[in-house]
Design a protein around this motif. Sequence first.
Motif, PDB file in Angstrom:
ATOM      1  N   ASN A  98       1.011  -1.179   0.197  1.00 56.11           N
ATOM      2  CA  ASN A  98      -0.068   0.027   0.154  1.00 56.11           C
ATOM      3  C   ASN A  98       0.818   1.387   0.068  1.00 56.11           C
ATOM      4  O   ASN A  98       0.886   2.062   0.901  1.00 56.11           O
ATOM      5  N   ILE A  99       1.746   1.148  -0.975  1.00 52.31           N
ATOM      6  CA  ILE A  99       2.744   2.573  -0.995  1.00 52.31           C
ATOM      7  C   ILE A  99       2.025   3.661  -1.085  1.00 52.31           C
ATOM      8  O   ILE A  99       1.028   3.900  -1.775  1.00 52.31           O
ATOM      9  N   LYS A 100       2.768   4.832  -0.588  1.00 52.69           N
ATOM     10  CA  LYS A 100       1.991   6.307  -0.555  1.00 52.69           C
ATOM     11  C   LYS A 100       3.214   6.946  -0.973  1.00 52.69           C
ATOM     12  O   LYS A 100       4.582   6.650  -0.978  1.00 52.69           O
ATOM     13  N   LEU A 101       2.684   8.125  -1.148  1.00 56.04           N
ATOM     14  CA  LEU A 101       3.695   9.312  -1.701  1.00 56.04           C
ATOM     15  C   LEU A 101       4.786   9.581  -0.697  1.00 56.04           C
ATOM     16  O   LEU A 101       5.923   9.857  -0.906  1.00 56.04           O
ATOM     17  N   SER A 102       4.200   9.424   0.479  1.00 58.03           N
ATOM     18  CA  SER A 102       5.220  10.005   1.651  1.00 58.03           C
ATOM     19  C   SER A 102       6.120   9.024   1.909  1.00 58.03           C
ATOM     20  O   SER A 102       7.077   8.995   2.561  1.00 58.03           O
ATOM     21  N   ASP A 103       5.994   7.685   1.221  1.00 54.87           N
ATOM     22  CA  ASP A 103       7.023   6.570   1.376  1.00 54.87           C
ATOM     23  C   ASP A 103       8.415   7.064   0.776  1.00 54.87           C
ATOM     24  O   ASP A 103       9.630   6.220   0.810  1.00 54.87           O
ATOM     25  N   ALA A 159      -5.962  12.911 -14.351  1.00 57.24           N
ATOM     26  CA  ALA A 159      -5.668  13.384 -12.785  1.00 57.24           C
ATOM     27  C   ALA A 159      -5.144  12.052 -12.310  1.00 57.24           C
ATOM     28  O   ALA A 159      -5.021  11.224 -12.778  1.00 57.24           O
ATOM     29  N   GLY A 160      -4.862  12.412 -11.114  1.00 51.93           N
ATOM     30  CA  GLY A 160      -4.343  11.416 -10.000  1.00 51.93           C
ATOM     31  C   GLY A 160      -3.047  10.943 -10.336  1.00 51.93           C
ATOM     32  O   GLY A 160      -2.554   9.844  -9.672  1.00 51.93           O
ATOM     33  N   ASN A 187      -3.571  18.155  -5.662  1.00 50.59           N
ATOM     34  CA  ASN A 187      -4.633  17.767  -4.836  1.00 50.59           C
ATOM     35  C   ASN A 187      -4.006  17.944  -3.293  1.00 50.59           C
ATOM     36  O   ASN A 187      -2.772  17.240  -2.810  1.00 50.59           O
ATOM     37  N   SER A 188      -4.542  18.589  -2.615  1.00 52.54           N
ATOM     38  CA  SER A 188      -3.606  19.124  -1.106  1.00 52.54           C
ATOM     39  C   SER A 188      -3.834  17.761  -0.461  1.00 52.54           C
ATOM     40  O   SER A 188      -2.946  17.924   0.593  1.00 52.54           O
ATOM     41  N   THR A 189      -4.799  17.012  -0.519  1.00 55.57           N
ATOM     42  CA  THR A 189      -4.730  15.955   0.243  1.00 55.57           C
ATOM     43  C   THR A 189      -3.911  14.686  -0.005  1.00 55.57           C
ATOM     44  O   THR A 189      -3.144  14.209   0.914  1.00 55.57           O
ATOM     45  N   SER A 190      -3.999  14.353  -1.470  1.00 51.15           N
ATOM     46  CA  SER A 190      -3.310  13.285  -1.954  1.00 51.15           C
ATOM     47  C   SER A 190      -2.024  13.470  -2.433  1.00 51.15           C
ATOM     48  O   SER A 190      -1.128  12.689  -2.677  1.00 51.15           O
TER      49      SER A 190
END
Length: 279
Positions: A98-103, A159-160, A187-190
């Motif tokens: 579940n990789i996130k951008l913050s990783d 997008a995305g 996107n300020s959240t993602s």
Amino acid sequence: MENTACFLLALVVTLVPVSTTLGDNNKPKNISAVVGRSVTFRCPWNLSIPVYRLYIQKLGNQPLFINGFNNGKKLPVSPEYQDRTEVNQAELSMEMTNIKLSDEGSYKCVVFSSTSSRDIFQINLKVTAEFTTPELKSECSENDGAKKGRSCQMSCSAAGGYPVSDVKWLGLNQSRIRVLQNETAENSTSKTWSVNQTINYTCEHPINVSCDIGGSDSHTITICEAESFPLKVIVAIVFVLVFVMLLVLAFFMMLFCRRQRPQPYRADHQVDGAHIPLE
């Protein structure tokens, strides 16, 4: 109690400044992952040499302990990574799901073996997010004024995605492209991006075109096709045909009505076979 001691040991290793230099064959390793998927960190170690302790940490202002083991036992993991990381002790690797951008960032494998006090390997993780399939729209028309010919206005949007990407037009003569609008929004959240570009293309012949954003391709369309008749001409022809049909219909209705008209009353008539003139 034993787990707590192991965790404290991990923290001690995390807080101690790393002074060990990378070996000749221990150059930073670059890996990549896509948001929502998984990636495996593999510590480049000779697996024939026994390892009794491993820490995998994320570098930053303060190194962050991710996962590891000590003397064959797992170490406590923070809630952020508890359900997303799993260490394979036999392969000296760690799977992150579940990789996130913050990783995204630099990590290090800290290996303790019987042959050395500590070896460190750096792994750089690059995280990307896939853009949605680009939406391609077009509208073509005849040019007005002195510049005759045909041109098409097209827009390409998706997008995305991450990182932000430019729009690439495939199949077009680049010298005939005039950019009308460029839009990017985060996107300020993602922290993912939306991208949109609108162009005007001067036609020279029918051509197939598609657009690409961040490696994601749109469907292919054909533009600059010559129209058989302009829309105004088609509308005029339809109007004339309808008018003619109405005239024809009116003519036949007049003929039908004349045939149904009663005959005028005759001035004389016969009674019992005798001709009786009317006075």
